[in-house]
Design a protein around this motif. Structure first.
Motif, PDB file in Angstrom:
ATOM      1  N   ASP A 229       0.833  -1.198   0.000  1.00 32.46           N
ATOM      2  CA  ASP A 229       0.000   0.000   0.000  1.00 32.46           C
ATOM      3  C   ASP A 229       0.875   1.258   0.000  1.00 32.46           C
ATOM      4  OD1 ASP A 229       0.914  -0.489   2.553  1.00 32.46           O
ATOM      5  OD2 ASP A 229      -1.025  -0.242   3.534  1.00 32.46           O
ATOM      6  N   VAL A 230       2.030   1.217   0.669  1.00 35.41           N
ATOM      7  CA  VAL A 230       3.050   2.263   0.537  1.00 35.41           C
ATOM      8  C   VAL A 230       4.210   1.596  -0.203  1.00 35.41           C
ATOM      9  CG1 VAL A 230       4.561   3.872   1.736  1.00 35.41           C
ATOM     10  CG2 VAL A 230       2.299   3.366   2.678  1.00 35.41           C
ATOM     11  N   PRO A 231       4.338   1.815  -1.505  1.00 35.48           N
ATOM     12  CA  PRO A 231       5.188   0.959  -2.337  1.00 35.48           C
ATOM     13  C   PRO A 231       6.667   1.323  -2.360  1.00 35.48           C
ATOM     14  CG  PRO A 231       4.025   2.520  -3.714  1.00 35.48           C
ATOM     15  CD  PRO A 231       3.525   2.737  -2.314  1.00 35.48           C
ATOM     16  N   PHE A 232       7.138   2.092  -1.377  1.00 31.94           N
ATOM     17  CA  PHE A 232       8.541   2.486  -1.344  1.00 31.94           C
ATOM     18  C   PHE A 232       9.026   2.485   0.105  1.00 31.94           C
ATOM     19  CE2 PHE A 232       5.620   6.056  -1.758  1.00 31.94           C
ATOM     20  CZ  PHE A 232       5.842   6.763  -0.590  1.00 31.94           C
ATOM     21  N   THR A 233      10.321   2.559   0.278  1.00 33.88           N
ATOM     22  CA  THR A 233      10.914   2.632   1.612  1.00 33.88           C
ATOM     23  C   THR A 233      10.605   3.986   2.243  1.00 33.88           C
ATOM     24  OG1 THR A 233      12.683   1.063   1.126  1.00 33.88           O
ATOM     25  CG2 THR A 233      13.134   2.710   2.826  1.00 33.88           C
ATOM     26  N   THR A 234      10.262   3.984   3.528  1.00 31.65           N
ATOM     27  CA  THR A 234       9.913   5.219   4.225  1.00 31.65           C
ATOM     28  C   THR A 234      10.857   5.478   5.396  1.00 31.65           C
ATOM     29  OG1 THR A 234       8.348   4.057   5.667  1.00 31.65           O
ATOM     30  CG2 THR A 234       7.480   4.994   3.623  1.00 31.65           C
ATOM     31  N   LEU A 235      11.078   6.761   5.694  1.00 29.89           N
ATOM     32  CA  LEU A 235      11.821   7.196   6.881  1.00 29.89           C
ATOM     33  C   LEU A 235      11.006   8.283   7.554  1.00 29.89           C
ATOM     34  CD1 LEU A 235      14.088   6.715   4.426  1.00 29.89           C
ATOM     35  CD2 LEU A 235      15.668   7.297   6.303  1.00 29.89           C
ATOM     36  N   THR A 236      10.888   8.229   8.883  1.00 25.28           N
ATOM     37  CA  THR A 236      10.159   9.257   9.619  1.00 25.28           C
ATOM     38  C   THR A 236      10.804   9.505  10.970  1.00 25.28           C
ATOM     39  OG1 THR A 236       8.650   7.607  10.566  1.00 25.28           O
ATOM     40  CG2 THR A 236       7.929   8.722   8.571  1.00 25.28           C
ATOM     41  N   THR A 237      10.763  10.763  11.410  1.00 22.90           N
ATOM     42  CA  THR A 237      11.138  11.127  12.776  1.00 22.90           C
ATOM     43  C   THR A 237       9.859  11.234  13.582  1.00 22.90           C
ATOM     44  OG1 THR A 237      13.071  12.353  12.012  1.00 22.90           O
ATOM     45  CG2 THR A 237      12.253  12.855  14.228  1.00 22.90           C
ATOM     46  N   ASN A 238       9.782  10.483  14.689  1.00 21.99           N
ATOM     47  CA  ASN A 238       8.503  10.338  15.380  1.00 21.99           C
ATOM     48  C   ASN A 238       8.462  10.897  16.798  1.00 21.99           C
ATOM     49  OD1 ASN A 238       7.539   8.984  13.112  1.00 21.99           O
ATOM     50  ND2 ASN A 238       8.266   7.014  13.857  1.00 21.99           N
ATOM     51  N   GLN A 239       9.609  11.166  17.403  1.00 20.05           N
ATOM     52  CA  GLN A 239       9.642  11.760  18.740  1.00 20.05           C
ATOM     53  C   GLN A 239      10.839  12.702  18.826  1.00 20.05           C
ATOM     54  OE1 GLN A 239       9.785   7.987  21.030  1.00 20.05           O
ATOM     55  NE2 GLN A 239       7.947   8.693  22.062  1.00 20.05           N
ATOM     56  N   ILE A 240      10.684  13.793  19.595  1.00 23.16           N
ATOM     57  CA  ILE A 240      11.787  14.724  19.797  1.00 23.16           C
ATOM     58  C   ILE A 240      11.601  15.442  21.122  1.00 23.16           C
ATOM     59  CG2 ILE A 240      10.622  16.583  18.532  1.00 23.16           C
ATOM     60  CD1 ILE A 240      13.427  17.454  17.553  1.00 23.16           C
ATOM     61  N   GLN A 241      12.708  15.732  21.792  1.00 23.28           N
ATOM     62  CA  GLN A 241      12.675  16.556  22.996  1.00 23.28           C
ATOM     63  C   GLN A 241      14.027  17.240  23.163  1.00 23.28           C
ATOM     64  OE1 GLN A 241      11.834  13.922  26.248  1.00 23.28           O
ATOM     65  NE2 GLN A 241      13.729  12.766  26.029  1.00 23.28           N
ATOM     66  N   GLY A 242      14.010  18.414  23.777  1.00 20.95           N
ATOM     67  CA  GLY A 242      15.259  19.132  23.992  1.00 20.95           C
ATOM     68  C   GLY A 242      15.011  20.490  24.600  1.00 20.95           C
ATOM     69  N   GLY A 243      16.053  21.023  25.210  1.00 19.60           N
ATOM     70  CA  GLY A 243      15.985  22.350  25.805  1.00 19.60           C
ATOM     71  C   GLY A 243      15.437  22.342  27.216  1.00 19.60           C
ATOM     72  N   ILE A 244      15.842  23.367  28.014  1.00 21.98           N
ATOM     73  CA  ILE A 244      15.390  23.454  29.400  1.00 21.98           C
ATOM     74  C   ILE A 244      14.692  24.771  29.719  1.00 21.98           C
ATOM     75  CG2 ILE A 244      17.182  21.875  30.233  1.00 21.98           C
ATOM     76  CD1 ILE A 244      18.723  24.363  31.226  1.00 21.98           C
ATOM     77  N   ALA A 245      14.844  25.786  28.860  1.00 24.90           N
ATOM     78  CA  ALA A 245      14.231  27.092  29.140  1.00 24.90           C
ATOM     79  C   ALA A 245      14.191  27.910  27.858  1.00 24.90           C
ATOM     80  CB  ALA A 245      15.015  27.846  30.219  1.00 24.90           C
ATOM     81  N   VAL A 246      13.296  28.910  27.827  1.00 26.22           N
ATOM     82  CA  VAL A 246      13.153  29.711  26.612  1.00 26.22           C
ATOM     83  C   VAL A 246      14.332  30.644  26.393  1.00 26.22           C
ATOM     84  CG1 VAL A 246      10.642  29.600  26.657  1.00 26.22           C
ATOM     85  CG2 VAL A 246      11.810  31.472  27.855  1.00 26.22           C
ATOM     86  N   ASN A 247      15.145  30.877  27.442  1.00 27.27           N
ATOM     87  CA  ASN A 247      16.272  31.807  27.301  1.00 27.27           C
ATOM     88  C   ASN A 247      17.622  31.108  27.453  1.00 27.27           C
ATOM     89  OD1 ASN A 247      16.114  31.232  30.000  1.00 27.27           O
ATOM     90  ND2 ASN A 247      16.124  33.381  30.702  1.00 27.27           N
ATOM     91  N   THR A 248      17.641  29.805  27.153  1.00 25.03           N
ATOM     92  CA  THR A 248      18.877  29.041  27.276  1.00 25.03           C
ATOM     93  C   THR A 248      19.153  28.282  25.982  1.00 25.03           C
ATOM     94  OG1 THR A 248      18.504  28.732  29.645  1.00 25.03           O
ATOM     95  CG2 THR A 248      20.079  27.237  28.587  1.00 25.03           C
ATOM     96  N   ILE A 249      20.353  28.456  25.438  1.00 29.27           N
ATOM     97  CA  ILE A 249      20.758  27.674  24.275  1.00 29.27           C
ATOM     98  C   ILE A 249      20.798  26.204  24.703  1.00 29.27           C
ATOM     99  CG2 ILE A 249      22.576  27.245  22.577  1.00 29.27           C
ATOM    100  CD1 ILE A 249      21.212  29.934  22.248  1.00 29.27           C
ATOM    101  N   PRO A 250      20.072  25.312  24.026  1.00 32.92           N
ATOM    102  CA  PRO A 250      20.011  23.912  24.465  1.00 32.92           C
ATOM    103  C   PRO A 250      21.307  23.155  24.171  1.00 32.92           C
ATOM    104  CG  PRO A 250      18.789  24.193  22.445  1.00 32.92           C
ATOM    105  CD  PRO A 250      19.198  25.563  22.867  1.00 32.92           C
ATOM    106  N   GLU A 251      21.774  22.429  25.176  1.00 38.83           N
ATOM    107  CA  GLU A 251      22.981  21.621  24.975  1.00 38.83           C
ATOM    108  C   GLU A 251      22.654  20.190  24.570  1.00 38.83           C
ATOM    109  OE1 GLU A 251      25.402  20.897  28.384  1.00 38.83           O
ATOM    110  OE2 GLU A 251      23.702  20.731  29.763  1.00 38.83           O
ATOM    111  N   LEU A 252      21.393  19.791  24.668  1.00 40.30           N
ATOM    112  CA  LEU A 252      21.022  18.423  24.312  1.00 40.30           C
ATOM    113  C   LEU A 252      19.683  18.408  23.602  1.00 40.30           C
ATOM    114  CD1 LEU A 252      21.456  15.300  24.529  1.00 40.30           C
ATOM    115  CD2 LEU A 252      20.234  15.409  26.721  1.00 40.30           C
ATOM    116  N   CYS A 253      19.631  17.632  22.527  1.00 40.26           N
ATOM    117  CA  CYS A 253      18.369  17.345  21.849  1.00 40.26           C
ATOM    118  C   CYS A 253      18.366  15.861  21.482  1.00 40.26           C
ATOM    119  CB  CYS A 253      18.212  18.196  20.595  1.00 40.26           C
ATOM    120  SG  CYS A 253      16.614  17.950  19.758  1.00 40.26           S
ATOM    121  N   GLU A 254      17.269  15.198  21.787  1.00 38.86           N
ATOM    122  CA  GLU A 254      17.130  13.776  21.494  1.00 38.86           C
ATOM    123  C   GLU A 254      15.929  13.566  20.587  1.00 38.86           C
ATOM    124  OE1 GLU A 254      17.865  11.206  25.171  1.00 38.86           O
ATOM    125  OE2 GLU A 254      17.243  13.105  26.062  1.00 38.86           O
ATOM    126  N   PHE A 255      16.072  12.659  19.643  1.00 40.48           N
ATOM    127  CA  PHE A 255      14.924  12.302  18.820  1.00 40.48           C
ATOM    128  C   PHE A 255      15.047  10.859  18.359  1.00 40.48           C
ATOM    129  CE2 PHE A 255      17.988  14.046  15.794  1.00 40.48           C
ATOM    130  CZ  PHE A 255      17.910  13.195  14.700  1.00 40.48           C
TER     131      PHE A 255
END
Length: 384
Positions: A229-255
């Motif tokens: 039904d989907v006749p080709f190989t697929t890739l998707t990013t399905n979860q992400i999280q990162g950052g600790i505050a709106v005024n802080t450059i994030p040192e870690l991001c995971e997905f």
């Protein structure tokens, strides 16, 4: 017990993958022992879960060859789902049997167990094997433990039927599934001092976009297989999280991302495109901002694709028994590719509809269980 009684017993056991399945496995073991069949339990590394493997010998005691009936004992969570009846109690409404796992895939296990007395009484010249695994729903983690042990013991089988819900129709192929976790490590800084930091979220976003670019390439350029039904190989990013505050450059991001590859496409060659981008483009740019920046990618669960041969005896046998000649290939994964990879020709055929799997108010039609019983009975008789 008949199939319905077995299904009621199995559904009542909450074998969500986060839980132990030992209660269910030991129930199956004890029932088989009552019929004089010695089952072996092959435990998880932690010992809190187990696979079950049992052989119903041929009339002359032969234990090699024959056919494997395969199923997984774990189910997906019901958290946050609205059910009209208790999910871990078999409930009949309007002629349908509701409960978690009724379709995916305790119905097949129930039918297999209910027919054990009949299987044992049949004048079979080849054995039947039962292979029931743990943790299929979280990436087929249990079956490889079982299959490694069976290989060590020298098991030989002529074919395998994986009883995932297909409406008792034959499925000859499915995609592989490969799950990855990525951790992007930058450097924190106050957001007013942006040049002093290395923004992990922004670099993760670049990598996510690259993964999407690879996916778009396969969608536009193939290879294709029109039977899916989907006749080709697929890739998707399905979860992400990162950052600790709106005024802080994030040192870690995971997905987390995944790809589902067509049979014949090597998973390593797909992942190598991601790795190449990381090593040749992304990390050099990050390290201009922060010399100790890094990107860690770890493979999580995976299950190989299945591509059954139409010439294989098991394919021809199951097609004959079901009178089903249609070519069907599916995008979801099963444990079938694992059996195929150790030299056991395998197809997928079982009761229930995949559309019911993982949903609230999961159900199976009694007629599907009856069709499964008829199929399994004929399968056993074919080993005469």
């Amino acid at each position: 017990m008949n199939t319905r009684a077995w299904l009621e017993t199995l559904v009542a056991m909450d074998t969500t993958s986060r839980n132990s399945n030992l209660g269910l496995i030991e129930c199956l073991r004890d029932a088989l022992a009552g019929h004089g069949v010695a089952a072996q339990l092959i435990h998880s590394p932690a010992g809190d879960k187990a696979n079950l493997f049992a052989t119903l010998p041929a009339q002359d005691g032969q234990t090699q060859g024959g056919i494997v009936l395969s199923g997984h004992t774990d189910v997906v969570p019901v958290d946050g789902q609205e059910w009209d009846s208790p999910p871990f109690a078999l409930t009949e409404r309007a002629g349908l049997l509701y409960g978690r796992g009724t379709a995916d895939m305790k119905g097949f296990i129930a039918a297999s167990m209910a027919l054990v007395p009949e299987f044992l009484a049949m004048p079979r010249s080849k054995p039947l094997h039962l292979a029931f695994s743990y943790d299929e729903e979280v990436g087929c983690a249990g079956a490889p433990v079982m299959l490694a042990e069976l290989q060590r013991q020298g098991l030989k089988a002529d074919g395998c039927v994986v009883g995932e819900p297909t409406g008792m129709q034959v499925v000859v192929a499915h995609k592989g599934i490969n799950l990855y976790r990525c951790r992007v490590h930058g450097r924190a800084a106050h957001s007013s001092l942006t040049p002093r930091g290395c923004n992990a979220i922004e670099y993760a976003a670049r990598l996510i976009c690259r993964i999407r670019d690879i996916a778009d390439h396969y969608k536009a350029q193939g290879p294709y297989d029109a039977f899916y039904d989907v006749p080709f190989t697929t890739l998707t990013t399905n979860q992400i999280q990162g950052g600790i505050a709106v005024n802080t450059i994030p040192e870690l991001c995971e997905f987390n991302y995944e790809f589902r590859n067509l049979p014949g496409m090597l998973a390593d060659s797909i992942q190598s495109q991601v790795d190449e981008y990381v090593q040749q483009e992304l990390l050099p740019r990050m390290r201009q901002e922060f010399a100790e920046a890094r990107i860690d990618i770890a493979m999580g669960a995976s299950a190989p694709a299945l591509e059954a041969s139409e010439q294989a005896a098991i394919t021809q046998l199951v097609r004959a028994l079901t009178e089903d000649r249609t070519t069907r290939k599916v995008a979801y994964g099963t444990e079938a590719g694992l059996f195929q990879n150790i030299g056991i020709p395998t197809i997928v055929c079982g009761p229930g509809a995949i559309e019911q799997a993982h949903k609230p108010n999961e159900f199976v039609e009694p007629a599907q269980l009856e069709a499964c019983e008829r199929f399994l009975r004929k399968l056993g008789q074919s080993l005469a």
